[in-house]
Design a protein around this motif. Structure first.
Motif, PDB file in Angstrom:
ATOM      1  N   ALA A   1      56.903  52.754  62.729  1.00  0.00           N
ATOM      2  CA  ALA A   1      57.917  51.898  61.893  1.00  0.00           C
ATOM      3  C   ALA A   1      59.128  52.568  61.670  1.00  0.00           C
ATOM      4  N   PHE A   2      60.035  52.119  62.830  1.00  0.00           N
ATOM      5  CA  PHE A   2      61.538  52.816  62.809  1.00  0.00           C
ATOM      6  C   PHE A   2      62.620  52.082  62.178  1.00  0.00           C
ATOM      7  N   VAL A   3      63.079  53.116  61.047  1.00  0.00           N
ATOM      8  CA  VAL A   3      64.267  52.497  60.243  1.00  0.00           C
ATOM      9  C   VAL A   3      65.470  53.332  60.470  1.00  0.00           C
ATOM     10  N   ASN A   4      66.553  52.476  61.111  1.00  0.00           N
ATOM     11  CA  ASN A   4      67.590  53.312  61.624  1.00  0.00           C
ATOM     12  C   ASN A   4      68.748  53.083  60.625  1.00  0.00           C
ATOM     13  N   LYS A   5      69.013  54.317  59.681  1.00  0.00           N
ATOM     14  CA  LYS A   5      70.173  54.170  58.930  1.00  0.00           C
ATOM     15  C   LYS A   5      71.346  54.686  59.311  1.00  0.00           C
ATOM     16  N   SER A   6      71.406  54.948  60.783  1.00  0.00           N
ATOM     17  CA  SER A   6      72.786  55.143  61.267  1.00  0.00           C
ATOM     18  C   SER A   6      73.797  54.413  61.182  1.00  0.00           C
ATOM     19  N   ILE A   7      74.982  54.987  60.855  1.00  0.00           N
ATOM     20  CA  ILE A   7      76.280  53.983  60.396  1.00  0.00           C
ATOM     21  C   ILE A   7      77.552  54.592  61.546  1.00  0.00           C
ATOM     22  N   GLU A   8      77.745  53.230  62.098  1.00  0.00           N
ATOM     23  CA  GLU A   8      79.020  53.344  63.048  1.00  0.00           C
ATOM     24  C   GLU A   8      80.356  54.222  62.316  1.00  0.00           C
ATOM     25  N   GLY A   9      80.712  55.207  63.098  1.00  0.00           N
ATOM     26  CA  GLY A   9      82.108  55.665  62.198  1.00  0.00           C
ATOM     27  C   GLY A   9      81.545  56.958  61.571  1.00  0.00           C
ATOM     28  N   ASP A  10      80.272  56.960  61.115  1.00  0.00           N
ATOM     29  CA  ASP A  10      79.949  58.290  60.195  1.00  0.00           C
ATOM     30  C   ASP A  10      79.741  59.594  60.998  1.00  0.00           C
ATOM     31  N   GLY A  11      80.038  60.470  60.404  1.00  0.00           N
ATOM     32  CA  GLY A  11      79.478  61.912  60.634  1.00  0.00           C
ATOM     33  C   GLY A  11      78.834  62.244  59.760  1.00  0.00           C
ATOM     34  N   PRO A  12      77.907  63.539  59.604  1.00  0.00           N
ATOM     35  CA  PRO A  12      77.427  64.196  58.699  1.00  0.00           C
ATOM     36  C   PRO A  12      78.053  64.449  57.393  1.00  0.00           C
ATOM     37  N   THR A  13      79.334  64.503  57.248  1.00  0.00           N
ATOM     38  CA  THR A  13      79.868  64.601  55.807  1.00  0.00           C
ATOM     39  C   THR A  13      80.259  63.010  55.244  1.00  0.00           C
TER      40      THR A  13
ATOM     41  N   ASP B   1      82.758  61.815  66.612  1.00  0.00           N
ATOM     42  CA  ASP B   1      83.681  61.335  65.331  1.00  0.00           C
ATOM     43  C   ASP B   1      84.114  62.837  64.537  1.00  0.00           C
ATOM     44  N   ASP B   2      83.346  63.765  64.633  1.00  0.00           N
ATOM     45  CA  ASP B   2      83.745  64.968  63.864  1.00  0.00           C
ATOM     46  C   ASP B   2      84.806  65.736  64.690  1.00  0.00           C
ATOM     47  N   ILE B   3      84.919  65.686  65.792  1.00  0.00           N
ATOM     48  CA  ILE B   3      86.020  66.181  66.714  1.00  0.00           C
ATOM     49  C   ILE B   3      87.372  65.592  66.495  1.00  0.00           C
TER      50      ILE B   3
ATOM     51  N   ASN C   1      87.941  63.660  63.997  1.00  0.00           N
ATOM     52  CA  ASN C   1      88.493  63.982  62.561  1.00  0.00           C
ATOM     53  C   ASN C   1      88.810  65.131  62.144  1.00  0.00           C
ATOM     54  N   LYS C   2      88.615  66.216  63.002  1.00  0.00           N
ATOM     55  CA  LYS C   2      88.624  67.755  62.796  1.00  0.00           C
ATOM     56  C   LYS C   2      87.924  67.880  61.502  1.00  0.00           C
ATOM     57  N   THR C   3      86.552  67.653  61.399  1.00  0.00           N
ATOM     58  CA  THR C   3      85.945  68.103  60.448  1.00  0.00           C
ATOM     59  C   THR C   3      85.836  69.468  60.284  1.00  0.00           C
ATOM     60  N   PRO C   4      85.984  70.195  59.146  1.00  0.00           N
ATOM     61  CA  PRO C   4      86.095  71.546  59.141  1.00  0.00           C
ATOM     62  C   PRO C   4      84.521  72.182  59.424  1.00  0.00           C
ATOM     63  N   ILE C   5      84.350  73.339  60.023  1.00  0.00           N
ATOM     64  CA  ILE C   5      83.075  73.668  60.630  1.00  0.00           C
ATOM     65  C   ILE C   5      82.162  73.948  59.299  1.00  0.00           C
ATOM     66  N   PRO C   6      82.755  74.631  58.278  1.00  0.00           N
ATOM     67  CA  PRO C   6      81.925  74.893  57.119  1.00  0.00           C
ATOM     68  C   PRO C   6      81.231  73.598  56.402  1.00  0.00           C
TER      69      PRO C   6
ATOM     70  N   ASP D   1      86.323  67.138  75.706  1.00  0.00           N
ATOM     71  CA  ASP D   1      85.879  67.337  74.354  1.00  0.00           C
ATOM     72  C   ASP D   1      84.463  68.436  74.933  1.00  0.00           C
ATOM     73  N   ILE D   2      84.621  69.021  76.059  1.00  0.00           N
ATOM     74  CA  ILE D   2      83.452  69.789  76.541  1.00  0.00           C
ATOM     75  C   ILE D   2      83.130  71.119  75.851  1.00  0.00           C
ATOM     76  N   ALA D   3      84.065  71.888  75.428  1.00  0.00           N
ATOM     77  CA  ALA D   3      83.887  73.068  74.667  1.00  0.00           C
ATOM     78  C   ALA D   3      83.588  72.667  73.082  1.00  0.00           C
ATOM     79  N   SER D   4      84.253  71.756  72.446  1.00  0.00           N
ATOM     80  CA  SER D   4      84.003  71.445  71.175  1.00  0.00           C
ATOM     81  C   SER D   4      82.814  70.746  70.845  1.00  0.00           C
ATOM     82  N   GLU D   5      82.381  69.813  71.563  1.00  0.00           N
ATOM     83  CA  GLU D   5      81.176  69.217  71.521  1.00  0.00           C
ATOM     84  C   GLU D   5      79.950  69.997  71.507  1.00  0.00           C
ATOM     85  N   ALA D   6      79.879  70.818  72.575  1.00  0.00           N
ATOM     86  CA  ALA D   6      79.234  71.901  72.892  1.00  0.00           C
ATOM     87  C   ALA D   6      79.022  72.909  71.722  1.00  0.00           C
ATOM     88  N   ASN D   7      80.110  73.347  71.348  1.00  0.00           N
ATOM     89  CA  ASN D   7      80.135  74.036  69.959  1.00  0.00           C
ATOM     90  C   ASN D   7      79.401  73.368  68.829  1.00  0.00           C
TER      91      ASN D   7
END
Length: 203
Positions: free
Chosen positions: A36-48, A74-76, A78-83, A118-124
């Protein structure tokens, strides 16, 4: 229960609800386990952005399995800080485990940006996410590197990412189909086939 952004939500998949929904539907269709798959993904959201909503989702859905699959772009942008990114991923996994759910971390399907600026930043960010998941050293945390697997598939078949892309950030229906097929195969190998083997050995 799945969390992620627009790609995990199924953006630009015209027929199947996205690669995550497709993968679990395939597993349910093939049996013997039904999901029973429940998808709570939200367009435009990142983890923060997901962080304040996530505990409520866990409480409401009470999932046995949490699938974490962020697209990273999105995080790339938005320049989300790595920490901050690290903290959010760490807490997502930790809270799921505390809720007695298994955790499946799925790296995103590649997009046009994965072959461009975004090759390097996404891979990171993918490396950071995978490293955090593995740092739990838990038999209840699983990692599936769909990103690398799909890139390898495209290269080995002498194809272009363009045929799997709706735009620079999102797969098209064909891209979701391929990602879903690859992920379903990985999940079946890890979970369903092992469950069949256990059932057979107990008879």
């Amino acid at each position: 229960m799945a969390v992620g952004g627009s790609v995990a939500h199924g953006w630009d998949d015209k027929t199947g609800g996205g690669y995550l929904a497709r993968a679990f539907q395939t597993l349910s269709d093939e049996g013997p386990v039904s999901f029973a798959f429940v998808n709570k993904s939200i367009e435009g959201d990142g983890p923060t952005q997901m962080a304040p909503k996530y505990p409520g989702f866990l409480s409401a859905v009470r999932p046995r399995v949490v699938v974490i699959s962020w697209g990273m772009l999105d995080d790339i942008a938005n320049k989300t800080p790595i920490p901050a990114f690290q903290k959010a991923i760490q807490e997502e996994i930790q809270l799921a485990l505390q809720a007695h759910a298994d955790v499946i971390v799925v790296t995103p399907p590649p997009t046009g940006a994965s072959y461009g600026h975004d090759i390097a930043s996404e891979a990171n960010l993918i490396h950071i996410e995978v490293s955090i998941a593995k740092s739990f050293h838990s038999q209840h945390v699983y990692v599936f590197d769909l990103f690398a697997q799909m890139k390898q598939y495209i290269a080995s078949h002498h194809q272009s990412i363009d045929q799997y892309s709706a735009d620079a950030w999102h797969p098209n229906t064909l891209g979701h189909e391929l990602a879903g097929e690859l992920l379903a195969s990985d999940l079946a190998t890890q979970f369903v086939k092992s469950e069949k083997s256990s059932a057979a050995s107990s008879q």
